[in-house]
Design an enzyme around this catalytic site. Structure first.
Site, PDB file in Angstrom:
ATOM      1  N   ASP A 249       2.150   8.924   6.220  1.00  0.00           N
ATOM      2  CA  ASP A 249       2.545   7.799   5.388  1.00  0.00           C
ATOM      3  C   ASP A 249       3.989   7.406   5.666  1.00  0.00           C
ATOM      4  O   ASP A 249       4.783   8.199   6.175  1.00  0.00           O
ATOM      5  CB  ASP A 249       2.435   8.167   3.900  1.00  0.00           C
ATOM      6  CG  ASP A 249       0.997   8.180   3.410  1.00  0.00           C
ATOM      7  OD1 ASP A 249       0.131   7.702   4.150  1.00  0.00           O
ATOM      8  OD2 ASP A 249       0.762   8.665   2.289  1.00  0.00           O
ATOM      9  N   LYS A 271       1.963   2.422   4.414  1.00  0.00           N
ATOM     10  CA  LYS A 271       1.577   1.345   3.504  1.00  0.00           C
ATOM     11  C   LYS A 271       2.777   1.015   2.629  1.00  0.00           C
ATOM     12  O   LYS A 271       3.577   1.891   2.304  1.00  0.00           O
ATOM     13  CB  LYS A 271       0.417   1.776   2.605  1.00  0.00           C
ATOM     14  CG  LYS A 271      -0.934   1.905   3.299  1.00  0.00           C
ATOM     15  CD  LYS A 271      -1.961   2.423   2.318  1.00  0.00           C
ATOM     16  CE  LYS A 271      -3.351   2.485   2.924  1.00  0.00           C
ATOM     17  NZ  LYS A 271      -3.915   1.153   3.152  1.00  0.00           N
ATOM     18  N   MET A 384       4.646   3.701  -8.067  1.00  0.00           N
ATOM     19  CA  MET A 384       4.647   2.353  -7.475  1.00  0.00           C
ATOM     20  C   MET A 384       4.924   1.300  -8.548  1.00  0.00           C
ATOM     21  O   MET A 384       4.211   0.299  -8.674  1.00  0.00           O
ATOM     22  CB  MET A 384       3.325   2.080  -6.757  1.00  0.00           C
ATOM     23  CG  MET A 384       3.078   3.026  -5.589  1.00  0.00           C
ATOM     24  SD  MET A 384       1.410   2.902  -4.906  1.00  0.00           S
ATOM     25  CE  MET A 384       0.455   3.862  -6.102  1.00  0.00           C
TER      26      MET A 384
END
Length: 465
Positions: A249, A271, A384
């Site tokens: 990641d 991402k 997030m």
């Protein structure tokens, strides 16, 4: 690093040392283990140096050093235990073109000599760039105890067998062959049959490996933790050590990526919320493709792979392809972040449950049970949540949450550049916008840094009314 570690080729070349006392003896005991041509220049050499000269282990020049004595030398040691004389002979050696080390003078040395664990031809060099020689010796002692005496013998026999082992295809099969030899077959053959048993055991292992079916690929779904390499689990470290391919990641720290096997293929499958991303289907296909080629794949995810890690989709793809997999859990960001502010996720009399929630999902801002979250005493760890902060703030206030509810935002949890913002729900925005956070951040609803932590000078905590 201020010093780049290399192994210098000295076989058949000159190493010159100036000095005849204890410092010279300490260096010579190491230098004489090499196959270099050793010359000592000393007006008053110790008796042991004279004995080595008589045994023709070195050449002794019994006078003070003169110009040309270090000519064609690959290395030169100034070990006179006299700063003025060491500076003089070092200048002569520089003019002769040698690389110079002045004992106990790191600043004026072109190279340093590490602590060494010798299992010839296996040599482990330990350096601290002169900062902690006692620590280097302690590490050397630990390695001496752990590395078997037979290691050098196995390495020498293995070296002679490398050409025969080249019949194995490059990659997993060949590496597994050598791993089995050094980890198990080699040590066992020495223990039970002595040196003469090693080569027959090696030949039998090669035959077995040649006729064994091709090894199927495997995938480890590994949690990299919040970023601090010290928080990586032992099982995760072992997985990185044997990986052929690491698909990681964007949030996995460079310090953790550096722990992977040096020969491993490193693939960034990052991402970013509302930003450029590799599609999940493409990541699934990538993992499967490498595993089908027989690779040991590590799918490395920040935090814990079971928490907002799209784990089920990757497992479904592996199951559909008939590829074996294993989950290696990691410390999730919430655990590291809450520890950094001196709090716990649950507390008797305050909250008996905690929510792990995301600020956005694949469709945009994520919706939740805002009425439940708005109740006094509720605690939530919001992943997030930077871009969704105004949305979350509005939903909670709309459903009756107290504007004074404490909110703490931790950026880069557990890392050296960690940053803590202590604010309230009413001030969550514009606090986040004004702070200009650029790293991964986790938001705690209902928690403030403990007073003792807030008072600490070691924490980068910014408080907002």
């Amino acid at each position: 690093m201020d010093h780049f570690p290399v192994f210098m080729a000295v076989a058949g070349r000159r190493i010159v040392l100036s000095g005849g006392g204890e410092a010279a003896l300490a260096k010579l005991r190491l230098i004489l283990k090499t196959t270099a041509h050793v010359t000592v220049v000393a007006a008053d050499p110790a008796a042991e140096i004279c004995r080595w000269a008589a045994e023709r282990r070195l050449r002794l020049i019994s006078r003070a050093m003169e110009p040309g004595d270090a000519m064609c030398a690959v290395l030169f040691y100034a070990a006179n235990e006299d700063a003025r004389e060491d500076a003089r002979v070092a200048a002569l050696a520089h003019r002769d073109g040698a690389r110079v080390n002045i004992v106990d003078n790191l600043a004026d040395s072109q190279f340093i000599t590490p602590a060494i664990v010798d299992r010839d031809p296996v040599v482990v060099a330990i350096g601290t760039e002169g900062a902690a020689p006692v620590l280097a010796r302690r590490i050397k002692r630990d390695l001496e105890e752990r590395l078997p005496a037979s290691l050098g013998l196995l390495a020498r026999i293995g070296k002679t067998f490398r050409a025969a082992a080249d019949v194995l295809p490059m990659g997993v099969k060949r590496r597994d062959f050598w791993g089995a030899f050094y980890d198990k077959i080699g040590p066992q053959s020495v223990e039970y049959g002595g040196e003469s048993a090693v080569l027959p055991a090696l030949e039998a292992l090669l035959d077995d490996t040649l006729h064994a079916a091709d090894k199927k690929g495997h995938v480890d779904l590994v949690g990299a933790g919040p970023g601090d390499p010290d928080l990586l689990t032992l099982k995760a470290r072992k997985a990185l050590d044997v990986a052929d391919v690491v698909i990681h990641d964007r949030l996995v720290s460079r310090e953790i990526l550096d722990l992977a096997r040096r020969e491993a293929v490193m693939i960034d499958a990052g991402k970013e919320g509302f930003g450029t991303s590799m599609a999940q289907d493409d990541i699934d296909d990538l993992i499967v493709a490498h595993a089908r080629r027989g690779a040991h794949v590590v799918r490395l995810k920040a935090g814990d792979p079971t928490v907002f890690g799209r784990l089920d989709e990757e497992i479904d793809a592996l199951d559909a392809a008939g590829i074996s997999w294993r989950i290696v859990p990691g410390i999730t960001a919430a655990s590291a972040a809450v520890a950094s502010i001196g709090q716990s996720l649950t507390k008797s009399g305050r909250n008996s449950s905690v929510r792990f929630m995301t600020g956005h999902d694949t469709k945009g801002f994520a919706d939740h049970d805002w009425k439940m979250l708005a109740r006094p005493g509720e605690v939530a760890a919001i992943y997030m949540g930077k871009r969704a902060a105004r949305f979350i703030q509005g939903r909670l206030l709309m459903h009756g949450a107290d504007p004074a509810t404490p909110v703490t935002v931790i950026e880069n949890a557990s890392r050296p550049d960690q940053r803590v913002l202590a604010t309230t729900l009413a001030q969550l925005e514009p606090t986040l916008t004004e702070a200009g956070l650029t790293g991964p951040a986790l938001t705690f609803l209902g928690l403030a840094p403990r007073d003792a932590v807030t008072a600490s000078h070691d924490m980068n905590i910014e408080e907002f009314a």
